[in-house]
Design a protein around this motif. Structure first.
Motif, PDB file in Angstrom:
ATOM      1  N   HIS A 130     -29.831  51.278 -27.567  1.00 12.60           N
ATOM      2  CA  HIS A 130     -29.573  52.688 -28.147  1.00 12.60           C
ATOM      3  C   HIS A 130     -30.721  53.103 -29.126  1.00 12.60           C
ATOM      4  O   HIS A 130     -30.472  54.006 -30.177  1.00 12.60           O
ATOM      5  CB  HIS A 130     -28.357  52.500 -29.045  1.00 12.60           C
ATOM      6  CG  HIS A 130     -27.078  52.546 -27.983  1.00 12.60           C
ATOM      7  ND1 HIS A 130     -25.707  52.017 -28.363  1.00 12.60           N
ATOM      8  CD2 HIS A 130     -27.017  52.781 -26.647  1.00 12.60           C
ATOM      9  CE1 HIS A 130     -25.034  52.087 -27.088  1.00 12.60           C
ATOM     10  NE2 HIS A 130     -25.788  52.342 -26.362  1.00 12.60           N
ATOM     11  N   ASP A 140     -23.483  57.507 -30.121  1.00 12.87           N
ATOM     12  CA  ASP A 140     -24.225  56.676 -29.013  1.00 12.87           C
ATOM     13  C   ASP A 140     -24.143  57.681 -27.760  1.00 12.87           C
ATOM     14  O   ASP A 140     -24.446  57.048 -26.890  1.00 12.87           O
ATOM     15  CB  ASP A 140     -23.478  55.526 -28.671  1.00 12.87           C
ATOM     16  CG  ASP A 140     -23.812  54.571 -29.559  1.00 12.87           C
ATOM     17  OD1 ASP A 140     -25.065  54.773 -30.356  1.00 12.87           O
ATOM     18  OD2 ASP A 140     -22.999  53.403 -29.745  1.00 12.87           O
ATOM     19  N   ASN A 141     -24.310  59.146 -27.780  1.00 10.89           N
ATOM     20  CA  ASN A 141     -24.549  59.998 -26.861  1.00 10.89           C
ATOM     21  C   ASN A 141     -25.938  60.072 -26.734  1.00 10.89           C
ATOM     22  O   ASN A 141     -26.713  60.330 -27.529  1.00 10.89           O
ATOM     23  CB  ASN A 141     -23.880  61.378 -26.878  1.00 10.89           C
ATOM     24  CG  ASN A 141     -22.333  61.075 -27.171  1.00 10.89           C
ATOM     25  OD1 ASN A 141     -21.847  60.641 -26.154  1.00 10.89           O
ATOM     26  ND2 ASN A 141     -21.782  61.695 -28.117  1.00 10.89           N
ATOM     27  N   PRO A 142     -26.412  59.836 -25.467  1.00 10.30           N
ATOM     28  CA  PRO A 142     -27.967  59.946 -25.435  1.00 10.30           C
ATOM     29  C   PRO A 142     -28.636  61.344 -25.010  1.00 10.30           C
ATOM     30  O   PRO A 142     -27.884  62.303 -24.764  1.00 10.30           O
ATOM     31  CB  PRO A 142     -28.344  59.244 -24.032  1.00 10.30           C
ATOM     32  CG  PRO A 142     -26.928  59.255 -23.143  1.00 10.30           C
ATOM     33  CD  PRO A 142     -25.853  59.409 -24.176  1.00 10.30           C
ATOM     34  N   ASN A 196     -28.521  58.287 -34.549  1.00 11.21           N
ATOM     35  CA  ASN A 196     -28.533  56.863 -34.691  1.00 11.21           C
ATOM     36  C   ASN A 196     -29.952  56.389 -34.776  1.00 11.21           C
ATOM     37  O   ASN A 196     -30.723  56.025 -33.705  1.00 11.21           O
ATOM     38  CB  ASN A 196     -27.804  56.209 -33.272  1.00 11.21           C
ATOM     39  CG  ASN A 196     -27.793  54.844 -33.500  1.00 11.21           C
ATOM     40  OD1 ASN A 196     -28.048  54.061 -34.309  1.00 11.21           O
ATOM     41  ND2 ASN A 196     -27.281  53.968 -32.293  1.00 11.21           N
ATOM     42  N   PHE A 240     -30.213  58.530 -29.537  1.00  8.97           N
ATOM     43  CA  PHE A 240     -28.925  58.600 -29.294  1.00  8.97           C
ATOM     44  C   PHE A 240     -28.355  59.234 -30.596  1.00  8.97           C
ATOM     45  O   PHE A 240     -29.001  58.967 -31.727  1.00  8.97           O
ATOM     46  CB  PHE A 240     -28.363  57.185 -29.300  1.00  8.97           C
ATOM     47  CG  PHE A 240     -28.673  56.642 -27.864  1.00  8.97           C
ATOM     48  CD1 PHE A 240     -27.567  56.734 -26.820  1.00  8.97           C
ATOM     49  CD2 PHE A 240     -29.919  56.177 -27.649  1.00  8.97           C
ATOM     50  CE1 PHE A 240     -28.160  56.201 -25.482  1.00  8.97           C
ATOM     51  CE2 PHE A 240     -30.202  55.391 -26.565  1.00  8.97           C
ATOM     52  CZ  PHE A 240     -29.429  55.648 -25.371  1.00  8.97           C
ATOM     53  N   ASN A 241     -27.294  60.090 -30.660  1.00  2.26           N
ATOM     54  CA  ASN A 241     -26.660  60.376 -31.933  1.00  2.26           C
ATOM     55  C   ASN A 241     -25.604  59.188 -32.491  1.00  2.26           C
ATOM     56  O   ASN A 241     -25.661  58.099 -31.787  1.00  2.26           O
ATOM     57  CB  ASN A 241     -25.900  61.662 -31.905  1.00  2.26           C
ATOM     58  CG  ASN A 241     -24.521  61.676 -30.799  1.00  2.26           C
ATOM     59  OD1 ASN A 241     -24.359  60.644 -30.303  1.00  2.26           O
ATOM     60  ND2 ASN A 241     -24.015  62.504 -30.877  1.00  2.26           N
ATOM     61  N   GLY A 268     -25.337  64.774 -26.456  1.00  2.00           N
ATOM     62  CA  GLY A 268     -26.609  63.861 -27.262  1.00  2.00           C
ATOM     63  C   GLY A 268     -27.531  64.880 -28.171  1.00  2.00           C
ATOM     64  O   GLY A 268     -27.199  66.029 -28.091  1.00  2.00           O
ATOM     65  N   ARG A 315     -36.708  59.185 -26.113  1.00  2.00           N
ATOM     66  CA  ARG A 315     -35.115  58.824 -26.085  1.00  2.00           C
ATOM     67  C   ARG A 315     -34.603  58.647 -27.371  1.00  2.00           C
ATOM     68  O   ARG A 315     -34.932  58.062 -28.193  1.00  2.00           O
ATOM     69  CB  ARG A 315     -34.853  57.638 -25.142  1.00  2.00           C
ATOM     70  CG  ARG A 315     -33.387  57.456 -24.637  1.00  2.00           C
ATOM     71  CD  ARG A 315     -33.187  56.281 -23.893  1.00  2.00           C
ATOM     72  NE  ARG A 315     -33.294  55.269 -25.017  1.00  2.00           N
ATOM     73  CZ  ARG A 315     -33.523  53.842 -24.272  1.00  2.00           C
ATOM     74  NH1 ARG A 315     -33.620  53.561 -23.430  1.00  2.00           N
ATOM     75  NH2 ARG A 315     -33.852  52.835 -25.438  1.00  2.00           N
TER      76      ARG A 315
END
Length: 207
Positions: free
Chosen positions: A151, A205-207, A143, A201-202, A108, A199
């Motif tokens: 997300h 969708d990796n957090p 993202n 996400f890239n 992430g 928080r």
């Protein structure tokens, strides 16, 4: 002959909204149908040299991929002579994902958070009316889309995630570099000791 900086924004396809207004009988309900600008998929800056520029970025996995057309807009300005330029293209089709990139990333984004200014350190006193500053780094970009629930790039105080701040709305990538950027957003902090959470996400969708 234009030299300066351009801010480029890619919007996902518009969302169709239907709103019904109810009035006292015997007046019939009024139904309004209109379009709302799609989620921002990318916002960043690039250098313009002799009227030419290029931007490179990865579109988030959370893209609508519907029949509607995306919109690419640009606003350019020159600090040399004060000239500006504005334009957009509303006919861009986003048609699918690149299979070669589908499994290349599992990590992430890296986030660095400050309150008020970049001199902030955890435990410092801050104003109740302050700003949250978040620097983001990720090899594949951030993202910023709101097309998929869960997300979002958000910040919240203590356990109040239900009243989270949308950090994506003010996020902009660095000039000529989609892998890093900053979001600065106003934040209200009640008196006392608190924890600010962020928080993100890239684009995979990796957090």
């Amino acid at each position: 002959s234009f030299n300066g900086t351009v801010t480029v924004t890619l919007y996902d396809s518009p969302t169709q909204v239907i709103a019904t207004s109810i009035f006292s009988p015997p007046n019939p309900p009024i139904v309004d149908k209109y379009s709302v600008e799609g989620p921002i998929l990318f916002r960043g800056t690039a250098t313009v040299t002799n009227g030419q520029f290029s931007v490179k970025f990865i579109i988030p996995r959370d893209v609508k991929l519907d029949s509607g057309a995306a919109k690419l807009s640009g606003y350019a300005y020159s600090t040399l002579d004060g000239r500006t330029a504005l334009g957009d293209n509303t006919g861009i089709q986003l048609t699918g994902s690149d299979a070669a990139l589908s499994n290349v990333d599992t990590a992430g984004p890296s986030l660095h958070l400050w309150i008020g200014s970049r001199s902030f350190q955890s435990g410092d006193d801050v104003s109740m009316h302050s700003t949250a500053i978040v620097d983001v780094n990720d090899l594949y970009g951030l993202n910023t889309s709101t097309a998929s629930i869960g997300h979002s790039f958000i910040a919240w105080v203590d356990n109040a995630q239900d009243s989270a701040i949308d950090m994506a709305s003010t996020y902009i990538s660095k000039a000529n570099d989609f892998t890093s950027g900053t979001s600065i957003h106003a934040i209200e902090l009640p008196a006392g000791h608190h924890t600010l959470h962020v928080r993100a996400f890239n684009t995979f969708d990796n957090p």
